[in-house]
Scaffold this active site. Structure first.
Site, PDB file in Angstrom:
ATOM      1  N   SER A 187       0.812  -1.219   0.000  1.00 29.23           N
ATOM      2  CA  SER A 187       0.000   0.000   0.000  1.00 29.23           C
ATOM      3  C   SER A 187       0.845   1.269   0.000  1.00 29.23           C
ATOM      4  CB  SER A 187      -0.895  -0.012   1.248  1.00 29.23           C
ATOM      5  OG  SER A 187      -1.503   1.235   1.461  1.00 29.23           O
ATOM      6  N   GLU A 213       0.152   3.680   1.718  1.00 34.25           N
ATOM      7  CA  GLU A 213       0.178   4.133   3.114  1.00 34.25           C
ATOM      8  C   GLU A 213       1.508   3.824   3.788  1.00 34.25           C
ATOM      9  OE1 GLU A 213      -2.077   5.649   5.254  1.00 34.25           O
ATOM     10  OE2 GLU A 213      -3.563   6.056   3.698  1.00 34.25           O
ATOM     11  N   TYR A 246      -2.091   0.718  10.258  1.00 28.63           N
ATOM     12  CA  TYR A 246      -2.274   0.055   8.967  1.00 28.63           C
ATOM     13  C   TYR A 246      -0.994   0.160   8.135  1.00 28.63           C
ATOM     14  CZ  TYR A 246      -3.910  -0.799   4.204  1.00 28.63           C
ATOM     15  OH  TYR A 246      -4.045  -1.281   2.920  1.00 28.63           O
TER      16      TYR A 246
END
Length: 327
Positions: free
Chosen positions: A131, A133, A157
């Protein structure tokens, strides 16, 4: 694997990406298997699969990324040619409320899958859903994130995804496995959960237009994201996994828009001004904000030949159409 029809196993098959990937692989002649978790409301287990008429064409198996024996059972029964590990605790804001579960699922769950892959079907191919992120607020001087950009995540996360990413790289190098990472920037669709900001805004705007509600509560309006369409991104997953050499790739549009811009576009398409309806609510703010994402997918475009078919505008149009039909 000594069989003519390729077998694919998808964890998280009932998610946005999992359902699109299942659809895509079926169109290419794959035998598609997926792991689903048991829900107290049985209809939720296969909701996206049933809604999109996929259920009768795929094989689903009960399991959980945190339940090692169930994963061993499923993989040993199928012996897939390709494993797509898409399952995750995927909501960034909720990861602050459930940090331990997020780490268990998104990190230890990856380790479980990699170990089972290594021991049961090491000649197969493994895709890990990484990801954007993971980068956190790290941005290169030219305003983009690329594979060499430092990873400094700003959420449980993001932290969990960094470990999953590094475990996948480690298993590739240590055990000579065809294990790949796709670092996908934000990708949306009509199948996106309505508690994710894009679909929340679009569903809310259509509901306001229809007189069903009169305001929409959001968090940070000024974070910038690189949004693409999930259909384009699942094509990339297959391309990454079937490239000659196992490697890591970024999938992104290279364009960034703020949440505020997204609101403006959506409400304008519906003949409204977002400023008349949006209310900021602190409960939707993250304890630590990720301010800006914009991916450099040059490597994917040049090596894989991947290009997105959807634009920011056509993606929004498709999502608006869904809620106009359903609300």
């Amino acid at each position: 694997m000594e069989h003519l029809v390729k077998k694919a196993l998808i964890t998280g098959i009932n998610g946005q990406d999992g359902s699109y990937l299942a659809e895509y692989l079926l169109s290419m002649g794959y035998e598609v298997h997926g792991i689903v978790r048991r829900h107290s409301v049985a209809e939720n287990q296969n909701y996206r699969l049933e809604k999109n008429n996929l259920n009768s064409n795929i094989y689903t198996h009960y399991g959980d990324l945190n339940d090692y024996p169930s994963l061993v059972r499923v993989v040993s029964e199928i012996l897939p040619d390709e494993i797509y590990n898409l399952g995750a605790m995927s909501h960034v804001r909720v990861s602050f409320d459930m940090p331990s579960y997020t780490i268990q699922t998104n990190s230890m769950g990856v380790l479980n899958m990699l170990e089972i892959y290594r021991t049961l079907c090491p000649t197969s191919k493994f895709y890990q859903a990484s990801s954007s992120e993971m980068f956190g607020n790290s941005v290169d001087a030219d305003g983009v994130q690329r594979l060499t950009t430092p990873m400094n995540p700003v959420s449980p996360y993001g932290c969990s995804k960094v470990l999953g990413y590094n475990l996948t790289r480690h298993y590739r190098h240590a055990y000579n496995l065809r294990a790949c990472n796709g670092i996908l920037f934000n990708h949306e669709s009509p199948r996106r959960g309505s508690n994710f900001v894009t679909n929340k805004i679009i569903k809310g705007a259509v509901a306001i237009k229809k007189g069903i509600q009169n305001k929409l509560e959001l968090g940070n309006m000024d974070s910038s994201r690189d949004w693409g369409h999930a259909k384009d991104y699942v094509r990339a997953m297959h391309m990454i996994l079937n490239h000659d050499n196992p490697d890591d790739f970024i999938i992104a549009t290279g364009e960034t828009h703020t949440v505020r811009e997204l609101c403006d576009v959506v409400f304008s398409k519906l003949g409204m001004n977002y400023k008349d309806f949006i209310v900021q609510n602190p409960k939707y703010m993250r304890p630590e904000e990720l301010k800006y994402l914009k991916g450099d997918s040059t490597k994917s475009r040049e090596i894989l030949g991947w290009t997105p078919e959807y634009t920011f505008e056509t993606m929004i149009d498709e999502m608006i159409q869904r809620w106009e039909q359903e609300l």
